[in-house]
Design a protein around this motif. Structure first.
Motif, PDB file in Angstrom:
ATOM      1  N   VAL A 236      -5.641  -8.852   5.185  1.00  0.00           N
ATOM      2  CA  VAL A 236      -5.063  -8.896   3.753  1.00  0.00           C
ATOM      3  C   VAL A 236      -4.523 -10.131   3.472  1.00  0.00           C
ATOM      4  O   VAL A 236      -4.363 -10.993   4.179  1.00  0.00           O
ATOM      5  CB  VAL A 236      -3.938  -7.849   3.604  1.00  0.00           C
ATOM      6  N   GLY A 237      -4.512 -10.667   2.015  1.00  0.00           N
ATOM      7  CA  GLY A 237      -4.269 -11.836   1.700  1.00  0.00           C
ATOM      8  C   GLY A 237      -2.886 -11.884   1.170  1.00  0.00           C
ATOM      9  O   GLY A 237      -2.461 -13.156   1.228  1.00  0.00           O
ATOM     10  N   SER A 238      -2.044 -11.147   1.312  1.00  0.00           N
ATOM     11  CA  SER A 238      -0.705 -11.205   0.761  1.00  0.00           C
ATOM     12  C   SER A 238       0.166 -10.059   1.164  1.00  0.00           C
ATOM     13  O   SER A 238      -0.519  -9.049   1.592  1.00  0.00           O
ATOM     14  CB  SER A 238      -0.709 -11.373  -0.729  1.00  0.00           C
ATOM     15  N   VAL A 239       1.351 -10.049   1.272  1.00  0.00           N
ATOM     16  CA  VAL A 239       2.308  -8.935   1.222  1.00  0.00           C
ATOM     17  C   VAL A 239       2.258  -7.936   0.434  1.00  0.00           C
ATOM     18  O   VAL A 239       2.217  -6.710   0.743  1.00  0.00           O
ATOM     19  CB  VAL A 239       3.800  -9.495   1.355  1.00  0.00           C
ATOM     20  N   ASP A 240       1.929  -8.381  -0.956  1.00  0.00           N
ATOM     21  CA  ASP A 240       1.474  -7.118  -1.951  1.00  0.00           C
ATOM     22  C   ASP A 240       0.454  -6.493  -1.594  1.00  0.00           C
ATOM     23  O   ASP A 240       0.443  -5.217  -1.698  1.00  0.00           O
ATOM     24  CB  ASP A 240       1.426  -7.892  -3.268  1.00  0.00           C
ATOM     25  N   GLU A 241      -0.666  -7.183  -1.202  1.00  0.00           N
ATOM     26  CA  GLU A 241      -1.825  -6.383  -0.806  1.00  0.00           C
ATOM     27  C   GLU A 241      -1.596  -5.346   0.370  1.00  0.00           C
ATOM     28  O   GLU A 241      -2.048  -4.308   0.278  1.00  0.00           O
ATOM     29  CB  GLU A 241      -2.957  -7.105  -0.604  1.00  0.00           C
ATOM     30  N   LEU A 242      -0.751  -6.169   1.283  1.00  0.00           N
ATOM     31  CA  LEU A 242      -0.527  -5.095   2.661  1.00  0.00           C
ATOM     32  C   LEU A 242       0.293  -3.730   2.085  1.00  0.00           C
ATOM     33  O   LEU A 242      -0.147  -2.663   2.483  1.00  0.00           O
ATOM     34  CB  LEU A 242       0.295  -5.714   3.573  1.00  0.00           C
ATOM     35  N   ILE A 243       1.117  -3.948   1.311  1.00  0.00           N
ATOM     36  CA  ILE A 243       1.989  -2.838   0.746  1.00  0.00           C
ATOM     37  C   ILE A 243       1.131  -1.718   0.225  1.00  0.00           C
ATOM     38  O   ILE A 243       1.251  -0.688   0.156  1.00  0.00           O
ATOM     39  CB  ILE A 243       3.287  -3.367  -0.061  1.00  0.00           C
ATOM     40  N   ALA A 244       0.097  -2.511  -0.744  1.00  0.00           N
ATOM     41  CA  ALA A 244      -0.595  -1.624  -1.600  1.00  0.00           C
ATOM     42  C   ALA A 244      -1.522  -0.604  -0.837  1.00  0.00           C
ATOM     43  O   ALA A 244      -1.711   0.597  -0.940  1.00  0.00           O
ATOM     44  CB  ALA A 244      -1.438  -2.331  -2.503  1.00  0.00           C
ATOM     45  N   LYS A 245      -1.918  -1.168   0.303  1.00  0.00           N
ATOM     46  CA  LYS A 245      -2.931  -0.639   1.224  1.00  0.00           C
ATOM     47  C   LYS A 245      -2.073   0.542   1.919  1.00  0.00           C
ATOM     48  O   LYS A 245      -2.725   1.557   2.266  1.00  0.00           O
ATOM     49  CB  LYS A 245      -3.726  -1.591   2.173  1.00  0.00           C
ATOM     50  N   LEU A 246      -0.923   0.297   2.501  1.00  0.00           N
ATOM     51  CA  LEU A 246      -0.198   0.976   3.055  1.00  0.00           C
ATOM     52  C   LEU A 246       0.196   2.311   2.508  1.00  0.00           C
ATOM     53  O   LEU A 246       0.364   3.487   3.002  1.00  0.00           O
ATOM     54  CB  LEU A 246       1.057   0.536   3.798  1.00  0.00           C
ATOM     55  N   LYS A 247       0.447   1.942   1.018  1.00  0.00           N
ATOM     56  CA  LYS A 247       0.850   2.965   0.114  1.00  0.00           C
ATOM     57  C   LYS A 247      -0.360   3.782  -0.421  1.00  0.00           C
ATOM     58  O   LYS A 247      -0.152   5.191  -0.325  1.00  0.00           O
ATOM     59  CB  LYS A 247       1.660   2.431  -0.995  1.00  0.00           C
ATOM     60  N   ASP A 248      -1.396   3.265  -0.712  1.00  0.00           N
ATOM     61  CA  ASP A 248      -2.526   3.928  -1.398  1.00  0.00           C
ATOM     62  C   ASP A 248      -3.554   4.476  -0.430  1.00  0.00           C
ATOM     63  O   ASP A 248      -4.285   5.524  -0.695  1.00  0.00           O
ATOM     64  CB  ASP A 248      -2.926   3.092  -2.219  1.00  0.00           C
ATOM     65  N   GLU A 249      -3.904   3.515   0.676  1.00  0.00           N
ATOM     66  CA  GLU A 249      -4.843   4.211   1.441  1.00  0.00           C
ATOM     67  C   GLU A 249      -4.512   4.827   2.735  1.00  0.00           C
ATOM     68  O   GLU A 249      -4.856   5.728   3.009  1.00  0.00           O
ATOM     69  CB  GLU A 249      -5.866   2.818   1.950  1.00  0.00           C
ATOM     70  N   ALA A 250      -3.223   4.295   3.202  1.00  0.00           N
ATOM     71  CA  ALA A 250      -2.667   4.764   4.562  1.00  0.00           C
ATOM     72  C   ALA A 250      -1.829   5.853   4.345  1.00  0.00           C
ATOM     73  O   ALA A 250      -1.596   7.080   5.165  1.00  0.00           O
ATOM     74  CB  ALA A 250      -2.258   3.878   5.501  1.00  0.00           C
ATOM     75  N   GLY A 251      -1.123   5.787   3.131  1.00  0.00           N
ATOM     76  CA  GLY A 251      -0.341   6.903   2.752  1.00  0.00           C
ATOM     77  C   GLY A 251       1.076   6.993   3.748  1.00  0.00           C
ATOM     78  O   GLY A 251       1.611   7.976   3.909  1.00  0.00           O
ATOM     79  N   VAL A 252       1.621   5.870   4.089  1.00  0.00           N
ATOM     80  CA  VAL A 252       2.406   5.787   5.143  1.00  0.00           C
ATOM     81  C   VAL A 252       3.910   5.527   4.383  1.00  0.00           C
ATOM     82  O   VAL A 252       5.082   5.414   4.851  1.00  0.00           O
ATOM     83  CB  VAL A 252       2.213   4.997   6.425  1.00  0.00           C
ATOM     84  N   ILE A 253       3.818   5.029   3.163  1.00  0.00           N
ATOM     85  CA  ILE A 253       5.254   4.522   2.543  1.00  0.00           C
ATOM     86  C   ILE A 253       4.814   5.316   0.940  1.00  0.00           C
ATOM     87  O   ILE A 253       3.668   5.558   0.537  1.00  0.00           O
ATOM     88  CB  ILE A 253       5.325   3.064   2.443  1.00  0.00           C
TER      89      ILE A 253
END
Length: 253
Positions: A236-253
């Motif tokens: 991932v290129g940024s913290v915002d992108e990481l948070i988005a993936k954890l929230k939208d794709e992984a569904g862990v947050i």
């Protein structure tokens, strides 16, 4: 005080386990076998108690195939005084279930009358983590599981346990069952002179019928499969992108 230590012959922890092509179990052909690592820690702790003068004798017992003699000889080379092998299977692919093992160990305990039983918390082949607890129930003894420290204080054992929240220290009345965790100690290597001496130490051969225990399996393995491979990670290129993936794709947050 006599200390009894059950040990199990398992696939060496350095070996990559392979499943049979037909899915009926794990392939044990030409595979290196050794003592279960948690049981090795239990043997070491028993020997240390003897060296401190707390224990007077260390007895190791194994339940399984005839080849487990090698595992017991290793424990004798480490410093155990004598061994008992209960030959409960002819096929190396036969794994004696925890309840049957606990019943046999209970019979051995009644015969040997130890003041303390130290066992590994689990075997690395089936990860049951059940034998010690079952043995405690069958004997009506106290138990202390996942031990990272053991101190014998009179007729009690002070045991530090590894739990989810950190460490817990309890006091249990002897005789008791203690299951060893990874950080209890660092097992010693058997020296060549001790390996030679171990060949002369007593090793009694028994069968389940000697103790009146039925080891017939109550469980059946439907199929054995290897774990699914992990999916490749992404950068991932940024913290915002990481948070988005954890929230939208992984569904862990």
């Amino acid at each position: 005080m006599k200390v009894l230590v059950p040990v199990k012959r398992v696939i060496d922890y350095n070996v990559k386990v392979r499943v049979k092509a037909d899915g009926t179990g794990v392939d044990l052909a030409n595979v290196k076998m050794s003592m279960n690592p948690f049981d090795e820690i239990a043997v070491e702790e028993a020997i240390r108690l003897k060296e401190k003068g707390v224990a007077t004798e260390v007895v190791v017992v194994s339940i399984g195939v005839k080849q487990a003699q090698e595992t017991l000889r290793n424990a004798l080379a480490m410093g155990a005084d004598r061994a008992i092998l209960i030959e409960a299977a002819d096929n190396v692919h036969t794994d004696i279930e925890p309840l049957a093992v606990a019943k046999l160990l209970a019979a051995v305990v009644r015969e040997e009358e130890p003041g303390l039983v130290i066992c590994g918390k689990q075997a690395i082949d089936n990860d049951m983590n059940a034998t010690g607890q079952m043995l405690s129930a069958l004997l009506g003894w106290s138990q202390a599981t996942f031990a990272s420290k053991i101190d014998i204080e009179g007729d009690h054992a002070r045991v530090t346990r590894e739990v989810d929240g950190g460490l817990q220290t309890i006091s249990v009345k002897l005789p008791t069952i203690v299951s060893a965790d990874l950080r209890l100690n660092e097992p010693r290597y058997a020296s060549l002179p001790n390996i030679m001496k171990a060949k002369a130490k007593p090793l009694a051969m028994k069968t389940p019928s000697d103790y009146g225990v039925d080891t017939s399996p109550r469980l059946s393995v439907v199929k054995t499969v290897e774990p699914a491979g992990r999916k490749a990670g992404v950068r991932v290129g940024s913290v915002d992108e990481l948070i988005a993936k954890l929230k939208d794709e992984a569904g862990v947050i």
